[in-house]
Scaffold this active site. Sequence first.
Site, PDB file in Angstrom:
ATOM      1  N   LYS A  32       9.154  45.844  25.087  1.00  0.00           N
ATOM      2  CA  LYS A  32       9.238  47.058  25.908  1.00  0.00           C
ATOM      3  C   LYS A  32       9.382  46.697  27.390  1.00  0.00           C
ATOM      4  CE  LYS A  32       7.891  51.666  26.710  1.00  0.00           C
ATOM      5  NZ  LYS A  32       7.320  52.882  26.180  1.00  0.00           N
TER       6      LYS A  32
ATOM      7  N   GLU B 183       5.811  52.694  15.788  1.00  0.00           N
ATOM      8  CA  GLU B 183       6.437  52.249  17.040  1.00  0.00           C
ATOM      9  C   GLU B 183       6.581  50.730  17.077  1.00  0.00           C
ATOM     10  OE1 GLU B 183       7.833  54.242  19.110  1.00  0.00           O
ATOM     11  OE2 GLU B 183       6.758  56.147  19.169  1.00  0.00           O
TER      12      GLU B 183
ATOM     13  N   LYS C 120       6.559  56.349  31.558  1.00  0.00           N
ATOM     14  CA  LYS C 120       6.963  57.707  31.178  1.00  0.00           C
ATOM     15  C   LYS C 120       5.712  58.563  31.061  1.00  0.00           C
ATOM     16  CE  LYS C 120      11.323  57.507  28.647  1.00  0.00           C
ATOM     17  NZ  LYS C 120      11.951  57.897  27.380  1.00  0.00           N
TER      18      LYS C 120
ATOM     19  N   HIS D 266      11.203  63.920  16.852  1.00  0.00           N
ATOM     20  CA  HIS D 266      10.783  65.045  17.703  1.00  0.00           C
ATOM     21  C   HIS D 266      11.062  66.379  17.029  1.00  0.00           C
ATOM     22  CE1 HIS D 266      10.907  62.616  21.741  1.00  0.00           C
ATOM     23  NE2 HIS D 266       9.801  62.414  21.054  1.00  0.00           N
TER      24      HIS D 266
ATOM     25  N   HIS E 168       2.954  61.856  15.919  1.00  0.00           N
ATOM     26  CA  HIS E 168       4.195  61.366  16.524  1.00  0.00           C
ATOM     27  C   HIS E 168       4.766  60.197  15.710  1.00  0.00           C
ATOM     28  CE1 HIS E 168       7.096  60.218  19.570  1.00  0.00           C
ATOM     29  NE2 HIS E 168       6.559  59.021  19.654  1.00  0.00           N
TER      30      HIS E 168
ATOM     31  N   GLU F 155      15.798  55.231  32.378  1.00  0.00           N
ATOM     32  CA  GLU F 155      16.577  55.615  31.200  1.00  0.00           C
ATOM     33  C   GLU F 155      17.955  56.160  31.552  1.00  0.00           C
ATOM     34  OE1 GLU F 155      14.199  57.089  27.932  1.00  0.00           O
ATOM     35  OE2 GLU F 155      15.830  58.400  27.305  1.00  0.00           O
TER      36      GLU F 155
ATOM     37  N   ARG G 289      17.439  51.881  28.119  1.00  0.00           N
ATOM     38  CA  ARG G 289      16.097  52.293  27.713  1.00  0.00           C
ATOM     39  C   ARG G 289      16.100  53.294  26.555  1.00  0.00           C
ATOM     40  NH1 ARG G 289      10.751  53.554  31.419  1.00  0.00           N
ATOM     41  NH2 ARG G 289       9.459  54.224  29.688  1.00  0.00           N
TER      42      ARG G 289
ATOM     43  N   ARG H  57       1.090  64.532  45.372  1.00  0.00           N
ATOM     44  CA  ARG H  57       2.373  63.802  45.289  1.00  0.00           C
ATOM     45  C   ARG H  57       2.204  62.333  44.900  1.00  0.00           C
ATOM     46  NH1 ARG H  57       3.426  66.659  50.238  1.00  0.00           N
ATOM     47  NH2 ARG H  57       4.540  68.589  49.795  1.00  0.00           N
TER      48      ARG H  57
ATOM     49  N   HIS I  53      13.402  58.753  17.182  1.00  0.00           N
ATOM     50  CA  HIS I  53      12.708  59.822  17.904  1.00  0.00           C
ATOM     51  C   HIS I  53      13.469  61.143  17.932  1.00  0.00           C
ATOM     52  CE1 HIS I  53      10.161  56.529  19.063  1.00  0.00           C
ATOM     53  NE2 HIS I  53       9.425  57.267  19.855  1.00  0.00           N
TER      54      HIS I  53
ATOM     55  N   ASN J 225      14.075  55.003  21.836  1.00  0.00           N
ATOM     56  CA  ASN J 225      13.903  56.277  21.133  1.00  0.00           C
ATOM     57  C   ASN J 225      14.471  56.239  19.715  1.00  0.00           C
ATOM     58  OD1 ASN J 225      12.535  57.865  23.105  1.00  0.00           O
ATOM     59  ND2 ASN J 225      14.424  57.850  24.291  1.00  0.00           N
TER      60      ASN J 225
END
Lengths: 363, 363
Positions: free
Chosen positions: A226, A184, A142, A251, A264, A236, A240, A120, A247, A244
């Site tokens: 960032k 990016e 993330k 994606h 990517h 997010e 935030r 955890r 993206h 993306n």
Amino acid sequence: MGLVKIDLGDRAYDILIAERVDLARFLANSNVCTRVAVVVTNVVVAKLHLSRALDSLRSSFQEVYVVELPDGEAHKTWNSLNQIFTALLKWECDRKTVMFALGGGVIGDLTGFAAATFMRGVPFVQLPTTLLAQVDSSVGGKTAINHPLGKNMIGAFYQPRLVVCDLSTLETLPVRELRAGLAEVIKYGPIADIGFMEWLEGSVDKVLAKDSSALAHVVQRSCEIKAWVVSHDEKETGLRAILNFGHTFGHAIEAGMGYGVWLHGEGVAAGMVMAAELSRRLGLVDAAFVERLTALIARAGLPTKGPVLDPADNAGRYLELMRIDKKSEGGEIRFVLIDGPGKAVVRAAPDALVREVIDACCD
Amino acid sequence: MGLVKIDLGDRAYDILIAERVDLARFLANSNVCTRVAVVVTNVVVAKLHLSRALDSLRSSFQEVYVVELPDGEAHKTWNSLNQIFTALLKWECDRKTVMFALGGGVIGDLTGFAAATFMRGVPFVQLPTTLLAQVDSSVGGKTAINHPLGKNMIGAFYQPRLVVCDLSTLETLPVRELRAGLAEVIKYGPIADIGFMEWLEGSVDKVLAKDSSALAHVVQRSCEIKAWVVSHDEKETGLRAILNFGHTFGHAIEAGMGYGVWLHGEGVAAGMVMAAELSRRLGLVDAAFVERLTALIARAGLPTKGPVLDPADNAGRYLELMRIDKKSEGGEIRFVLIDGPGKAVVRAAPDALVREVIDACCD
């Protein structure tokens, strides 16, 4: 040495930007238990950078273990994650074990998710060795693995204790990876800082030549932007999502081509052109801005057109893939659009218009 | 209707304790999006309680889906988790999808971990249908799956939005499960509230006979104690570990016998006797208290002796299994011990003494 602080209350941490960093020096101040360290890396990075990292870690920790995974996005899976868990349990690691992610975005996302969920949650440190990881994926917490039905679908928000961007690791970075990382970097201009885009337009050749002061500025400014965004919206729920930009289309390209075929950053590059074109057709930016962004992406050696994913119904395939994007809500795709240079908005768009953009931007 | 509040700032939530609860009524106030609900349950619970839950959810949500898993601890694995993820992705679920865990501890832990990690976190509601889940596992945000090398080794701290303990679901609970749940109830007395232990000594027969007011008090008081502990130490950096009284030995029993052979509560029951005996040998409690606790556990129909896990070196096998417990640090096992009735401490103990206790408490 550059320093960027991520302001997240009791989860605050520093990003250090420097050449040939001696980790031992910073770990002394980072308030982690120095009994056991576990470095997760891949076979390619291990050959280049592992021995120096180990020298440094062995002077700080009583025991240092290494998990070496295969290279590539195709390995950002449950299988790799479970391999890490099994190793940690065999070594009798406990909750105070510190994990180190030595590598690019795949290693960082995977190690971060392992650290988030092993017992955890155990502390972890990001040691990004690619431009993409230094300017984007190692910062902000993330973490994720891919699912056969979607990229980064399984993950957690889990912040590292420290991020160390050692610029000297970029010396060995293949040019295709450097370019992918630049996607990016380019992203930050249109969404947040048009001055940075101007600087890049004047300096992209220096960056591609790995000029050290240009790289230092690229990493520093990207991390600052960032950090500002993440500290205002860690999980997010709103702002935030602007990170993306490119993206949603990107994606779809990555998934549609099969993970690892397009990098990517390459998907994001073509995706930014598509998102900019969609913004233009919605009346948010003018054609000159789309051309300017497209030119910068081209100068970085990145694709400005998306691939054809399905010759029978290309736009339909893109839409299908984008509908399972994490930003979708109730089947409605949410696009990050440019609302004038330097400012982003997140909103839906009519399918018919999106189809036009895909038809215009793929070949 | 009983109400217990878990005070965790922006992650605060309510536990409702009542008979034949109409979910729709409470969901209206819980500030979740009512577009898509996904109920995760198992085949046994589904037969007994699913149709009523669905009636209620269908009056609140536009779409309601069900994932039905096999029954039992053996299914608290990555495989089951991945089955949930695949279903969610096929149904095109998004970040606002609300997950409902309808079942016992296994379903709650598994669904909670799925909710914690699907798209980096979606809201979830606990609908515990066993005594163990109502008094313990559904409250406090511990979620996890098992790894072949250890129970609950992979997981997250992730709080539900709401917990609804419908006492009427206990009517169909098999007596072995009821007894196993009682182990976690008995636990709260020695560690935190000796008055509650006294009440139980007078009421255990009523509880076993499923007297509704006795069950209501059992659930309410257990949740109050757990809420108090969790609100002071959500992520188990200190105090919260006391809730694991009996669990260090208990987990070794479960793992050593193979998950599912001994129920969790049965392992905890024998484990509490062992931990109490260890406390006595360390001079923390007197023999009379150990006898009193052992008698209560016996009256609840629970085991007061541990099984022999290895005839050649039983204590060695227990120690080996306990060393990979999450409370271990640097290979040192941390035991929750009773420091006088109603008060717990967490500390290590000499291996030789632990061996004596295991030899004395197993047959």
